[in-house]
Design a protein around this motif. Structure first.
Motif, PDB file in Angstrom:
ATOM      1  N   THR A 179      29.382  26.260 -13.623  1.00  8.87           N
ATOM      2  CA  THR A 179      28.113  26.405 -14.346  1.00  8.87           C
ATOM      3  C   THR A 179      26.951  26.537 -13.361  1.00  8.87           C
ATOM      4  OG1 THR A 179      28.999  25.245 -16.247  1.00  8.87           O
ATOM      5  CG2 THR A 179      26.602  25.283 -16.047  1.00  8.87           C
TER       6      THR A 179
ATOM      7  N   ASP B 191      29.848  32.329 -18.242  1.00  5.58           N
ATOM      8  CA  ASP B 191      30.332  31.079 -17.669  1.00  5.58           C
ATOM      9  C   ASP B 191      31.523  30.628 -18.521  1.00  5.58           C
ATOM     10  OD1 ASP B 191      30.793  28.436 -17.032  1.00  5.58           O
ATOM     11  OD2 ASP B 191      28.741  27.741 -17.420  1.00  5.58           O
TER      12      ASP B 191
ATOM     13  N   SER C  59      33.542  28.074 -17.833  1.00  2.00           N
ATOM     14  CA  SER C  59      33.977  26.681 -17.667  1.00  2.00           C
ATOM     15  C   SER C  59      33.940  25.984 -19.022  1.00  2.00           C
ATOM     16  CB  SER C  59      33.097  25.959 -16.641  1.00  2.00           C
ATOM     17  OG  SER C  59      31.761  25.895 -17.067  1.00  2.00           O
ATOM     18  N   GLN C  60      34.876  25.109 -19.254  1.00  2.00           N
ATOM     19  CA  GLN C  60      34.963  24.323 -20.496  1.00  2.00           C
ATOM     20  C   GLN C  60      35.118  25.175 -21.751  1.00  2.00           C
ATOM     21  OE1 GLN C  60      35.169  21.125 -20.735  1.00  2.00           O
ATOM     22  NE2 GLN C  60      33.954  20.087 -19.195  1.00  2.00           N
TER      23      GLN C  60
HETATM   24 MG   LIG Z   1      30.531  24.039 -16.691  1.00  2.00          MG
END
Ligand SMILES: [Mg+2]
Ligand SMILES: Nc1ncnc2c1ncn2[C@@H]1O[C@H](COP(=O)(O)OP(=O)(O)OP(=O)(O)O)[C@@H](O)[C@H]1O
Length: 417
Positions: free
Chosen positions: A161, A266, A268-269
């Motif tokens: 991030t 992004d 991520s997650q």
């Molecule tokens: Mg993240």
């Protein structure tokens, strides 16, 4: 075709139908091998044993495809007459590529004047033919010319991030590119703090608005971080539910790519299904790892899966090693990482807690710090080649659209008659 063109056609192509008429076994084999190319996952490639007359007969009764490729041994005037006849039976907008026996500049000019997209000389190489078809389809069906950059970590918490935000600010502020930063993590998003906005919607709502083509509602969900950087003001999703169907997410992505020349995602997650959508389409994938064994191992596995996902190639992936120096005695060296991942490390970012956590907590921009700007510059270096020309070389201009210059055979022939 130049390297630039190759990077322009390095995208998942739109759904399309391409038919080759040939009697040549070698051309047929070169064409059929294109099916292995990941860019063509949504393109139907058919081969018909025959030539221009067979094409005329076929399209007298059936709808013509997006692109028809005709191989011919005969290139005298009679052949161009046959092409005119073909134009008369094809659907409006059908593009055509001709494969001929000899290099002939005059013929080439004549064919281009007729609206033929390209003239190729046998023997045909798969790579060349693939790039040519890709370029023709992108021009015809209309790629947005937008570049999709995906960032992902083999492991959580490696700084994806932070790096996505830095890259988005650097692309918009330093390169002056209109950029959209999209977070695929729904309720897990920390973007609202990083960029500084109040989440006004959920990712699911935004995706639904894109599916329903509700531009007003989608427009209200877009936060203008600066005059060049835009983000989806999502993040109020329920954290423990995956409620965005991947096909809705893809529609949202396509919508954004139609408007913003650079879209940075992004990952991520985010749920795996959304990751697959983005990773399949991305022009550049930035794989973030820390210099630790678990993270490098996970990145290695991820790279392998990425290769499978993209039909055997993972060249678009660049490795960023983040947080170097975080625990020096437990770290794997850069050369060991390169050996383990079987590719070069593109960027190494040092562990700088004060710098990163200040930026993150106060909604600041890393590149406005004198050390941070060095990191931003390094990150830009790994995306600069895909970003250069974003939004221009793949996009039809209004003039192109009006003249129908790119869309093919029939328009020109009809205009003549
Ligand atoms: Mg993240
Ligand atoms: N090079 C660095 N030096 C110091 N701190 C860093 C560095 N890079 C990122 N961080 C910090 O590490 C923490 C985790 O980073 P970030 O949230 O960007 O990781 P992530 O990969 O997105 O994590 P997640 O998997 O939870 O989404 C944040 O507090 C961030 O500011």
């Amino acid at each position: 075709m130049s390297d630039d063109d190759r990077s322009y056609t390095s995208v998942l192509l739109p759904s399309a139908r391409v038919t080759l008429f040939t009697r040549d076994a070698e051309t047929r084999a070169a064409f059929e091998a294109i099916r292995q190319d990941w860019r063509f996952a949504r393109v139907t490639l058919d081969v018909v044993e025959g030539g221009v007359n067979d094409a005329i007969n076929t399209y007298t009764s059936y709808a013509s495809p997006d692109l028809v490729i005709i191989q011919t041994e005969e290139i005298a005037d009679g052949f161009t007459d046959r092409l005119e006849a073909l134009g008369g039976v094809c659907n409006e907008g059908t593009a055509a590529i001709i494969i001929g026996p000899v290099n002939d500049v005059n013929l080439y000019r004549r064919l281009v004047n007729l609206g033929i997209s390209d003239y190729l000389v046998k023997p045909i190489r798969t790579e060349h033919l693939g790039n040519d078809i890709a370029a023709t389809l992108l021009k015809k069906i209309g790629a947005t010319g937008s570049r999709l950059i995906a960032l992902m970590g083999g492991k959580g918490g490696v700084g994806v991030t932070a790096i996505s935000e830095t890259l988005a600010w650097a692309t918009s502020d330093m390169l002056g590119q209109k950029t959209f930063l999209l977070d695929a993590s729904g309720g897990w998003s920390t973007l609202s703090v990083g960029i500084g906005f109040e989440p006004a919607a959920t990712l699911a709502e935004a995706a639904r608005a894109a599916v329903e083509k509700n531009e007003d509602s989608l427009g209200r969900m877009i936060h203008e971080a600066s005059d060049k950087l835009f983000v989806l003001s999502s993040g109020s999703d329920v954290m423990l539910e995956d409620n965005v169907p991947p096909e809705h997410y893809e529609t949202l992505l396509n919508y954004l790519m139609g408007i913003y020349p650079v879209v940075i995602v992004d990952l991520s997650q985010s749920p795996s299904a959304l990751r697959r959508v983005v990773l399949t389409k991305a022009n550049r994938i930035v794989m973030v790892t820390t210099p630790t064994l678990p993270a490098v191992r996970a990145t290695r596995t991820l790279l392998q899966e990425l290769k499978d996902l993209r039909g055997g190639a993972s060249d678009e992936a660049e490795i960023v090693v983040n947080m170097q120096g975080y625990s020096a005695k437990n770290e794997v060296s850069k050369s060991q990482i390169e050996q383990g991942l079987e590719r070069r490390v593109a960027v190494v970012i040092p562990f700088e807690t004060d710098l990163f956590v200040t930026v993150e907590s106060q909604g600041k921009k890393l590149h406005e710090d004198k050390e941070g700007v060095l990191i931003a510059e390094k990150l830009l270096r790994i995306v600069r080649d895909v970003i250069s020309g974003a939004g221009s070389d793949g996009t039809k201009t209004e003039d192109d659209k009006k003249s129908g210059k790119l869309s093919g055979l029939l328009t020109k022939l009809k205009a003549k008659g």
